[in-house]
Design a protein around this motif. Structure first.
Motif, PDB file in Angstrom:
ATOM      1  N   GLY A   1       0.835  -1.202   0.000  1.00 28.39           N
ATOM      2  CA  GLY A   1       0.000   0.000   0.000  1.00 28.39           C
ATOM      3  C   GLY A   1       0.862   1.242   0.000  1.00 28.39           C
ATOM      4  N   GLY A   2       0.375   2.272  -0.641  1.00 28.88           N
ATOM      5  CA  GLY A   2       1.108   3.531  -0.684  1.00 28.88           C
ATOM      6  C   GLY A   2       1.297   4.113   0.700  1.00 28.88           C
ATOM      7  N   TYR A   3       0.377   3.809   1.617  1.00 28.62           N
ATOM      8  CA  TYR A   3       0.436   4.362   2.977  1.00 28.62           C
ATOM      9  C   TYR A   3       1.615   3.782   3.777  1.00 28.62           C
ATOM     10  CZ  TYR A   3      -1.361  -0.182   4.224  1.00 28.62           C
ATOM     11  OH  TYR A   3      -1.463  -1.535   4.374  1.00 28.62           O
ATOM     12  N   GLN A   4       2.236   2.696   3.277  1.00 30.22           N
ATOM     13  CA  GLN A   4       3.295   2.042   4.052  1.00 30.22           C
ATOM     14  C   GLN A   4       4.581   2.865   4.081  1.00 30.22           C
ATOM     15  OE1 GLN A   4       3.272  -1.790   2.064  1.00 30.22           O
ATOM     16  NE2 GLN A   4       1.831  -2.676   3.533  1.00 30.22           N
ATOM     17  N   ARG A   5       4.807   3.661   3.028  1.00 30.90           N
ATOM     18  CA  ARG A   5       6.013   4.503   2.979  1.00 30.90           C
ATOM     19  C   ARG A   5       5.746   5.653   2.013  1.00 30.90           C
ATOM     20  NH1 ARG A   5      11.430   1.922   1.630  1.00 30.90           N
ATOM     21  NH2 ARG A   5      12.939   3.297   2.577  1.00 30.90           N
ATOM     22  N   TYR A   6       5.841   6.864   2.484  1.00 29.62           N
ATOM     23  CA  TYR A   6       5.545   8.005   1.612  1.00 29.62           C
ATOM     24  C   TYR A   6       6.108   9.284   2.218  1.00 29.62           C
ATOM     25  CZ  TYR A   6       2.028   8.964   5.141  1.00 29.62           C
ATOM     26  OH  TYR A   6       1.412   9.214   6.346  1.00 29.62           O
ATOM     27  N   PHE A   7       6.127  10.319   1.411  1.00 30.44           N
ATOM     28  CA  PHE A   7       6.454  11.649   1.942  1.00 30.44           C
ATOM     29  C   PHE A   7       5.563  12.667   1.235  1.00 30.44           C
ATOM     30  CE2 PHE A   7       8.810  13.658  -1.572  1.00 30.44           C
ATOM     31  CZ  PHE A   7       9.108  12.552  -2.368  1.00 30.44           C
ATOM     32  N   GLU A   8       5.536  13.846   1.787  1.00 24.48           N
ATOM     33  CA  GLU A   8       4.721  14.904   1.184  1.00 24.48           C
ATOM     34  C   GLU A   8       5.603  16.056   0.768  1.00 24.48           C
ATOM     35  OE1 GLU A   8       0.747  14.014   3.819  1.00 24.48           O
ATOM     36  OE2 GLU A   8       1.495  16.090   3.737  1.00 24.48           O
ATOM     37  N   GLN A   9       5.333  16.606  -0.388  1.00 19.36           N
ATOM     38  CA  GLN A   9       6.044  17.820  -0.821  1.00 19.36           C
ATOM     39  C   GLN A   9       5.024  18.727  -1.498  1.00 19.36           C
ATOM     40  OE1 GLN A   9      10.026  17.343  -2.656  1.00 19.36           O
ATOM     41  NE2 GLN A   9       9.463  19.004  -4.064  1.00 19.36           N
ATOM     42  N   ASP A  10       5.000  19.969  -1.105  1.00 16.01           N
ATOM     43  CA  ASP A  10       4.055  20.952  -1.657  1.00 16.01           C
ATOM     44  C   ASP A  10       2.621  20.413  -1.663  1.00 16.01           C
ATOM     45  OD1 ASP A  10       6.241  22.601  -2.085  1.00 16.01           O
ATOM     46  OD2 ASP A  10       6.592  21.768  -4.087  1.00 16.01           O
ATOM     47  N   GLY A  11       2.259  19.751  -0.581  1.00 17.89           N
ATOM     48  CA  GLY A  11       0.879  19.292  -0.435  1.00 17.89           C
ATOM     49  C   GLY A  11       0.544  18.030  -1.225  1.00 17.89           C
ATOM     50  N   VAL A  12       1.537  17.477  -1.937  1.00 19.66           N
ATOM     51  CA  VAL A  12       1.280  16.256  -2.711  1.00 19.66           C
ATOM     52  C   VAL A  12       1.955  15.085  -1.998  1.00 19.66           C
ATOM     53  CG1 VAL A  12       1.551  15.123  -4.970  1.00 19.66           C
ATOM     54  CG2 VAL A  12       1.284  17.613  -4.836  1.00 19.66           C
ATOM     55  N   THR A  13       1.273  13.936  -1.964  1.00 12.06           N
ATOM     56  CA  THR A  13       1.846  12.750  -1.318  1.00 12.06           C
ATOM     57  C   THR A  13       2.506  11.867  -2.379  1.00 12.06           C
ATOM     58  OG1 THR A  13       0.115  12.840   0.332  1.00 12.06           O
ATOM     59  CG2 THR A  13       1.274  10.745   0.115  1.00 12.06           C
ATOM     60  N   TYR A  14       3.723  11.446  -2.090  1.00 16.56           N
ATOM     61  CA  TYR A  14       4.466  10.564  -3.002  1.00 16.56           C
ATOM     62  C   TYR A  14       4.795   9.274  -2.258  1.00 16.56           C
ATOM     63  CZ  TYR A  14       5.075  14.934  -5.546  1.00 16.56           C
ATOM     64  OH  TYR A  14       4.847  16.111  -6.213  1.00 16.56           O
ATOM     65  N   HIS A  15       4.347   8.146  -2.783  1.00 14.31           N
ATOM     66  CA  HIS A  15       4.616   6.885  -2.094  1.00 14.31           C
ATOM     67  C   HIS A  15       5.697   6.076  -2.816  1.00 14.31           C
ATOM     68  CE1 HIS A  15       2.450   4.644  -5.094  1.00 14.31           C
ATOM     69  NE2 HIS A  15       1.421   5.464  -4.982  1.00 14.31           N
ATOM     70  N   HIS A  16       6.032   4.935  -2.247  1.00 11.22           N
ATOM     71  CA  HIS A  16       7.250   4.196  -2.629  1.00 11.22           C
ATOM     72  C   HIS A  16       7.051   3.116  -3.687  1.00 11.22           C
ATOM     73  CE1 HIS A  16       6.486   0.453  -0.031  1.00 11.22           C
ATOM     74  NE2 HIS A  16       5.359   1.139  -0.098  1.00 11.22           N
ATOM     75  N   ILE A  17       5.823   2.952  -4.190  1.00  4.50           N
ATOM     76  CA  ILE A  17       5.628   1.919  -5.222  1.00  4.50           C
ATOM     77  C   ILE A  17       5.601   2.624  -6.579  1.00  4.50           C
ATOM     78  CG2 ILE A  17       4.197   0.015  -6.022  1.00  4.50           C
ATOM     79  CD1 ILE A  17       3.119  -0.208  -3.152  1.00  4.50           C
ATOM     80  N   LEU A  18       6.654   2.376  -7.358  1.00  2.00           N
ATOM     81  CA  LEU A  18       6.852   3.152  -8.580  1.00  2.00           C
ATOM     82  C   LEU A  18       6.323   2.435  -9.810  1.00  2.00           C
ATOM     83  CD1 LEU A  18      10.533   4.376  -7.977  1.00  2.00           C
ATOM     84  CD2 LEU A  18       8.383   5.474  -7.275  1.00  2.00           C
ATOM     85  N   ASP A  19       5.784   3.237 -10.711  1.00  2.00           N
ATOM     86  CA  ASP A  19       5.389   2.700 -12.011  1.00  2.00           C
ATOM     87  C   ASP A  19       6.658   2.642 -12.866  1.00  2.00           C
ATOM     88  OD1 ASP A  19       4.584   2.324 -14.612  1.00  2.00           O
ATOM     89  OD2 ASP A  19       2.762   3.526 -14.378  1.00  2.00           O
ATOM     90  N   PRO A  20       7.092   1.443 -13.281  1.00  2.00           N
ATOM     91  CA  PRO A  20       8.350   1.334 -14.032  1.00  2.00           C
ATOM     92  C   PRO A  20       8.321   2.108 -15.349  1.00  2.00           C
ATOM     93  CG  PRO A  20       7.633  -0.824 -13.273  1.00  2.00           C
ATOM     94  CD  PRO A  20       6.502   0.127 -13.004  1.00  2.00           C
ATOM     95  N   GLU A  21       7.125   2.458 -15.837  1.00  2.00           N
ATOM     96  CA  GLU A  21       7.070   3.208 -17.097  1.00  2.00           C
ATOM     97  C   GLU A  21       7.347   4.693 -16.900  1.00  2.00           C
ATOM     98  OE1 GLU A  21       3.631   2.396 -19.437  1.00  2.00           O
ATOM     99  OE2 GLU A  21       4.214   0.298 -19.659  1.00  2.00           O
ATOM    100  N   THR A  22       7.038   5.214 -15.733  1.00  2.00           N
ATOM    101  CA  THR A  22       7.209   6.656 -15.505  1.00  2.00           C
ATOM    102  C   THR A  22       8.293   6.966 -14.473  1.00  2.00           C
ATOM    103  OG1 THR A  22       5.599   6.647 -13.705  1.00  2.00           O
ATOM    104  CG2 THR A  22       4.733   7.028 -15.934  1.00  2.00           C
TER     105      THR A  22
END
Ligand code: AMP
Ligand code: MG
Length: 334
Positions: free
Chosen positions: A235-256
Motif C-alpha cells: 500500500g502507498g500508505y506504508q512509505r511516503y512523503f509529502e512535498q508541496d501538499g502532494v503525497t508521493y509513495h514508494h511503489i513506482l510505475d516502471p514506465e514513468t
C-alpha cells in the motif's frame, strides 16, 4: 458508515482464537529485520529453537539481499555491474526476473537508482527533476539483466532493488524452516507479509487483518484463510512523503519512474507461496484497479483483495465468504 476494527481488537481476537484453539501457548518472538518489526509465533514441541532458527534465517537473508548493506551480494553486484551470485541471492534474483516477465513488467527489480533519486533509500525525500528522472529511468529494465547460470551482468547505471520481493521470499524460507523443524502450527508477521503454517488446533481458519489505508493504526477488513498460506499487502500508505501538499509513495510505475497512480490504495494477495504473493501485491498495485482486475481474472493461482481510492473494495471469487468488512464491496467478474 464504515466500521473500523481497531488493530488491537483483531490482534486480540487472533490471539484469543489461537489460545482457545491451540493446545498450548505459542512461543512468540518480536524482532527487527529488513527495516520492519517482525513477529513469529509457533506452537508445539521444539518451537523455541525453531523460532530462533527462523529468525537467524531472516537475518542471514537480509545480509545477502539488502541493497543498503555494502557487503551483501546484491549491493556488491550493483557496485560492480554484476558478478557471481550464489545461494539465496541467486535463487531470488532468478525467480524475481521470471516474475517481472509474468507481471508484464509491472514488477521491475531494476528500479534501484530511481528509488535512490526519490530519496527512498536515504530517507532524504525529494521529487526528482524530470530530466534527471528520465535519464535514470532509461537505464532501468528487467529485460536488460543477464543471468546466465550464476553469472549476473548489469548494464551501466542499472541497480537492482529487491524491496518488492525480499520479505516474501524470507517469510516463505522461514516458514519452510519451521515446517522442516517439525512445527506444524505457526504464524509469521513480517510487516505487511503474513505467513500461516498449518491449521489452528480446533481446525478453524486463521484471521488476518487488512490495514486501513486511511488509518494504518486500525484495520478495515479481516480475511479468513485456511492452512498454510502467504498473505501479503502492499500500500502507498506504508512509505511516503509529502512535498508541496502532494503525497508521493514508494511503489513506482516502471514506465514513468513515479509513484503508481492506478486508483488503488491497497492490494492484498493470498497465495501458496510468499515470494509470489509479495511480487504480485506490488505488481497489481502498479497495474492499477482495471489492470489488476483483468490480471486476476486471467490468472487464478492466487486470491486478491483490492481497496480502491474511493474506499470501496473488490476481491476474487475465491475470497467470497472469507471477507469481513464494512467497506462497499464487489466480487471481481460478477
Ligand atoms: P512492496 O512493499 O512489497 O510493495 O515493495 C515496495 C518496494 O519495492 C519499494 O520500497 C521499492 O524498494 C520496490 N519497488 C517499488 N516499485 C517497484 C516496482 N514497480 N517493481 C519492483 N519493485 C518496486
Ligand atoms: Mg511486494
Amino acid at each position: 458508515m464504515k466500521k473500523r476494527f481497531p488493530a488491537w481488537v483483531l490482534a486480540l481476537s487472533l490471539l484469543a482464537g489461537c489460545l482457545s484453539g491451540c493446545a498450548r501457548q505459542p512461543v512468540s518472538r518480536t524482532f527487527f529485520a529488513m527495516d520492519t518489526v517482525m513477529t513469529i509465533q509457533a506452537w508445539g514441541r521444539g518451537a523455541g529453537d525453531a523460532v530462533t532458527q527462523a529468525i537467524d534465517c531472516i537475518n542471514t537473508l537480509e545480509q545477502e539481499l539488502s541493497v543498503t548493506r555494502p557487503d551483501s551480494q546484491i549491493a556488491q553486484a550493483n557496485a560492480a555491474g554484476g558478478g557471481t551470485l550464489s545461494g539465496d541471492a541467486l535463487d531470488l534474483v532468478s525467480q524475481a526476473l521470471e516474475l517481472c516477465e509474468y507481471t508484464g513488467g509491472a514488477l521491475d527489480i531494476t528500479l534501484g537508482s530511481v528509488m535512490e533519486l526519490w530519496g527512498f533509500r536515504s530517507g532524504d525525500y525529494i521529487v526528482p527533476e524530470a530530466e534527471i528522472l528520465a535519464s535514470a529511468l532509461a537505464q532501468t529494465g528487467w529485460e536488460k539483466v543477464q543471468l546466465s547460470e550464476d553469472a549476473l551482468t548489469l548494464p551501466e547505471g542499472l541497480k537492482l532493488d529487491l524491496g518488492a520481493v525480499a520479505k516474501g521470499y524470507a517469510a516463505q524460507k522461514a516458514a519452510d524452516l519451521l515446517a522442516q523443524a517439525g512445527i506444524d502450527r505457526a504464524i509469521l508477521t513480517l510487516g505487511g507479509n503474513v505467513q500461516t503454517l498449518g491449521t489452528k488446533a480446533d481446525g478453524s481458519d486463521w484471521t488476518v487483518a487488512v490495514t486501513d489505508p486511511e488509518d494504518p493504526s486500525a484495520a478495515c477488513a479481516a480475511l479468513s484463510v485456511s492452512g498454510t498460506k502467504a498473505i501479503v499487502t502492499s500500500g502507498g500508505y506504508q512509505r511516503y512523503f509529502e512535498q508541496d501538499g502532494v503525497t508521493y509513495h514508494h511503489i513506482l510505475d516502471p514506465e514513468t519512474g513515479c509513484p503508481a497512480q492506478g486508483g488503488l490504495v491497497s492490494v492484498t494477495i493470498v497465495a501458496e507461496d510468499g515470494l509470489l504473493a509479495d511480487a504480485l501485491s506490488t505488481a497489481l498495485f502498479v497495474m492499477g484497479l482495471e489492470g489488476a482486475v483483468s490480471f486476476c481474472l486471467e490468472h487464478r493461482e492466487f486470491e486478491a483483495f483490492l481497496i480502491a481510492e474511493d474506499g470501496s473494495c473488490c476481491y476474487t471469487p475465491g475470497l467470497v465468504g472469507r471477507v469481513e468488512t464494512e467497506l462497499e464491496q464487489a466480487v471481481m467478474g460478477s
